[in-house]
Design an enzyme around this catalytic site. Structure first.
Site, PDB file in Angstrom:
ATOM      1  N   GLU A   1       1.484  11.081 -10.538  1.00  0.00           N
ATOM      2  CA  GLU A   1       0.456  10.342 -11.273  1.00  0.00           C
ATOM      3  C   GLU A   1      -0.891  10.535 -10.584  1.00  0.00           C
ATOM      4  O   GLU A   1      -0.940  10.792  -9.395  1.00  0.00           O
ATOM      5  CB  GLU A   1       0.806   8.839 -11.256  1.00  0.00           C
TER       6      GLU A   1
ATOM      7  N   LYS B   1       6.064   9.484  -6.810  1.00  0.00           N
ATOM      8  CA  LYS B   1       7.074   8.425  -6.712  1.00  0.00           C
ATOM      9  C   LYS B   1       8.443   9.020  -7.010  1.00  0.00           C
ATOM     10  O   LYS B   1       8.575   9.813  -7.953  1.00  0.00           O
ATOM     11  CB  LYS B   1       6.793   7.311  -7.735  1.00  0.00           C
TER      12      LYS B   1
ATOM     13  N   SER C   1       0.854  -1.200   0.000  1.00  0.00           N
ATOM     14  CA  SER C   1       0.000   0.000   0.000  1.00  0.00           C
ATOM     15  C   SER C   1       0.884   1.243   0.000  1.00  0.00           C
ATOM     16  O   SER C   1       2.105   1.139  -0.128  1.00  0.00           O
ATOM     17  CB  SER C   1      -0.910  -0.031   1.213  1.00  0.00           C
TER      18      SER C   1
ATOM     19  N   LYS D   1      -4.037   9.232  -8.668  1.00  0.00           N
ATOM     20  CA  LYS D   1      -4.313   8.024  -7.881  1.00  0.00           C
ATOM     21  C   LYS D   1      -5.724   7.572  -8.228  1.00  0.00           C
ATOM     22  O   LYS D   1      -6.715   8.142  -7.777  1.00  0.00           O
ATOM     23  CB  LYS D   1      -4.189   8.299  -6.386  1.00  0.00           C
TER      24      LYS D   1
END
Ligand code: IVH
Length: 717
Positions: A152, A334, A120, A154
């Protein structure tokens, strides 16, 4: 994805009229099957058809840029099905016909152990939280790195793991508890955007990985979810609370044929493991690699050089949230470089190298306290749900729209019902569904008003004029006998005429205090009387009177629009003005003349006739004319050069230096025609900031696209 939410063989006739249908004129390559076809020839043709279908599938589902019409695609598909029916030995498991129903009904899903666990993400909720996450990562490395990041969306769906061996999809699994999931390969194979075979779409001859596992999110587009819920409600079945639940419900079907009917889609976002493929060093490279292999990757992913850029990219997603056709509940950030990711590792089940920036919640459960019924100028009586106040994402919500009585019936609403409410953007929230399981037995039926709450006339039920099938409740009186209808009409008229000072409350007040009985009175408001009103200052009065005075000179199309004639919208008001040039000409016209105008229907023509023949309306128009309101447009051309004559322009997005109307006027003055949608007949598209689907369509069709600078040059002289 716009359509194709049905298996091919259920595609309906309407496809012929769809926007996709207009794109290409490529003749279909499908053919009738010759009677004496040998198996060898059939095999050749089957291979050829599969190849074509696979290519068009990729264009449609992955690139969102089809080359053939839906009807043409379906013809190819049908031909393949027919050939396979005639020569069943030619059916292979990877034939596109098998997407609709692969495997049979299962009683239990087999279990899959994820070799790389599906973990997660930690959450942050603010720029400060993001900075702290970043700080923790740097501290862990014991060095001040200048990281790069990907930002990005989600996606709020379900994560899945797809395993490919030598480029062939061999297994698809749910996340489960992260260690063990369910093997739902047959269901995932029905999703058209999941490739069954990988190949480099840029024709590169790099090796295809011998083993590749990617992860992504399966979701249901919001439009499809709403459609599905409406269908379920019509059948009296239980509704899904949100697109995520409906995607989950669809994916967990034991019969893949049911999954196939649900319009699911996927975005791929993570590389879990790879053997035998190119060396990938960053998440950004991985995303590009996915695209090259024919996977569907979320749009507008950004590569950011610092946290400041990350914050901007996140804000962009927050701003766009309501315009997307997929639900997002945040952004995923990320750290780009895999080598750094490896060193950062995990804390518990969360990677240190990524985090989810969560957006405020938009849903809540609350109780229906009552319904208020609001009468509008058209006579429609609309329900508004009054709620027990509830906080959604920091805003207190007290009411929600119900649109029409049909919705009350479809949702099976009762007073005191526990409701799931959803708020999107600034608009008034929606009721998604009744939380049946939370009913207490205290619920009581909703009684529809039998009489108009404004004038007491009986109500009636009929479809609304927009042509939708949903019935509405209407007051049987006309606005001259129904006070709230008239007040709303006065407000509408003033707003369209650009009299901003006449807000809804003021319009109602002027009516209630006897200053206005109908629209025509707008032009007879008296300064003294305005000032005599309680809490109405000189400044407001003068501003209002100035706006009213200015509105007198507005073009004829504006007046026609403001009158609120049923079935006359902006475009038809313009067409009428262009055709008749004066109110007097229009008033004198008969139904046939009006109906003969291109783009004007008979229903609208009749409605216009009825409006002008009504004695009350005639009295209002007489007042308007007597006040010196402009009721004609000059016929003669302005004499200027017409360099753009014969050219059709479509505008999209926002221009910085020009209003939309203003830009259209400037083009029209130079002889151009303004179109409302892009087609192959469009000569130019003027694309401002945040241009949307029209721009994409123009690009697909190869229409000339001009930016604001080019537009300025065009209209300079
Ligand atoms: S990356 C190691 N990227 O969010 C974790 N997840 O809370 C790798 N999700 O289970 C996940 N969009 O279902 C990643 N662009 C995205 C995502 C995304 C949605 C979901 C995914 C995951 C959950 C984590």
């Amino acid at each position: 994805m716009p359509k194709k939410d049905k298996p091919e063989d259920e595609q309906s006739q309407q496809d012929e009229n769809s926007s996709v249908a207009k794109i290409a004129e490529t003749p279909t390559n499908s053919q009738p099957i010759p009677v004496d076809l040998t198996e060898d020839q059939a095999n050749q043709r089957v291979l050829d058809l599969r190849h074509q279908l696979e290519y068009h599938n990729y264009r449609y589902y992955i690139l969102d840029d089809p080359e053939v019409t839906d009807a043409e695609y379906d013809a190819l598909f049908r031909e393949l099905k027919a050939l396979e029916a005639k020569f069943p030995e030619l059916i292979t498991p990877d034939s596109p016909t098998q997407r609709v129903s692969v495997g049979g009904v299962v009683s239990e899903f087999p279990k899959v152990v994820h070799e790389v666990p599906m973990l997660s993400l930690s959450n942050v909720f603010s720029p400060e939280g993001l900075a702290e996450w970043n700080e923790r990562a740097m501290k862990y490395l014991d060095k001040r790195y200048q990281f790069e990041y990907t930002v990005e969306p989600k996606i709020d769906g379900l994560s899945v793991a797809l395993l490919y061996e030598n480029g062939v999809l061999v297994r698809g699994a749910t996340r489960g508890d992260g260690i063990t999931g369910d093997d739902i390969t047959p269901n995932l194979k029905t999703i058209k955007s999941i490739p069954w075979n990988l190949k480099y779409r840029d024709n590169s001859n790099e090796p295809i990985p011998t083993r590749l596992e990617v992860r992504g999110e399966v979701y249901m587009p919001i439009s499809a979810f709403e459609k599905l819920n409406k269908e379920l409600a019509d059948k009296g079945e239980k509704l899904f609370a949100n697109p995520r639940n409906s995607a989950a419900g669809s994916l967990r079907q034991k019969d893949p044929a049911i999954t196939a009917k649900r319009p699911l889609n996927v975005f791929i976002y993570t590389l879990a493991r790879m053997e035998g493929g190119p060396v990938l060093k960053t998440q950004w490279e991985a995303l590009k690699f996915f695209e090259r292999l024919g996977f569907r990757v979320a749009p507008d992913i950004k590569l950011c050089k610092d946290l400041h850029e990350v914050a901007t990219a996140v804000q962009n997603w927050i701003d766009r949230r309501d315009k997307l056709d997929f639900e997002i509940d945040g952004s995923v950030i990320k750290i780009n470089e895999f080598a750094i990711e490896d060193r950062l590792g995990f804390v518990g089940r969360d990677p240190r190298w990524a985090t989810a920036y969560k957006f405020p919640a938009r849903e809540a459960v609350t109780r229906l306290v009552g319904i208020t019924w609001t009468v509008r100028r058209t006579g429609s009586i609309n329900p508004l749900a009054i709620l027990e106040p509830v906080s959604i994402g920091g805003t207190t919500v007290k009411s929600a729209t119900l649109f029409n009585i049909d919705m009350i019936e479809r949702l099976g609403l009762r007073i005191n019902d526990p409701l799931l409410i959803k708020r999107a953007g600034d608009v008034i929230p929606n009721v998604v569904k009744v939380m049946d399981e939370r009913r207490t037995g205290e619920e009581t039926p909703i009684e529809l008003p039998t009489h108009c709450p404004s004038c007491g006339a009986p109500t009636t039920r009929r479809p609304d004029e927009s042509g939708s099938n949903d019935p509405k409740l209407y007051c049987t009186n006309n606005p001259f006998n129904c006070p709230v209808q008239m007040k709303d009409w006065i407000f509408f008229f003033s707003a369209v005429r650009g009299v901003d000072g006449m807000g809804e409350r003021i319009a109602h007040r002027f009516f209630d205090e006897g200053l206005m009985r109908d629209l025509g009175d707008l032009y007879y408001l008296d300064r003294e009387k305005l000032l005599a009103l309680d809490r109405f200052g000189e400044k407001s009065a003068d501003k209002l009177l100035k706006q009213i005075e200015d509105s007198k000179q507005k073009p004829l199309s504006n007046l026609l629009m403001a009158l609120g004639i049923p079935h006359v919208g902006v475009k038809s008001a313009e067409m009428l003005a262009n055709h008749f040039h004066s109110l007097a000409n229009l008033e004198a016209a008969d139904v046939d003349t009006i109906a003969s105008i291109k783009g004007m229907g008979r229903v609208a023509a009749q409605s216009i006739m009825d409006f002008f023949q009504n004695a009350d309306n005639q009295a209002v128009l007489a007042k308007i004319k007597a006040a010196g309101v402009r009721t004609e447009d000059p016929i003669e051309e302005d004499g200027g050069p017409k360099p753009l004559a014969g050219k059709t322009f479509v505008l999209t997005g926002n221009l910085v230096n020009y209003g939309r109307k203003q830009a259209e006027e400037m083009l029209k003055r130079r002889g151009a025609t303004i179109g409302s949608s892009v087609s192959k007949n469009t000569d130019y598209v003027i694309a401002g900031a945040e241009a949307g689907s029209k721009l994409t369509k123009a690009q697909n069709l190869g229409v000339n696209i001009l930016d604001e600078e080019a537009f300025t040059r065009l209209v300079q002289d």
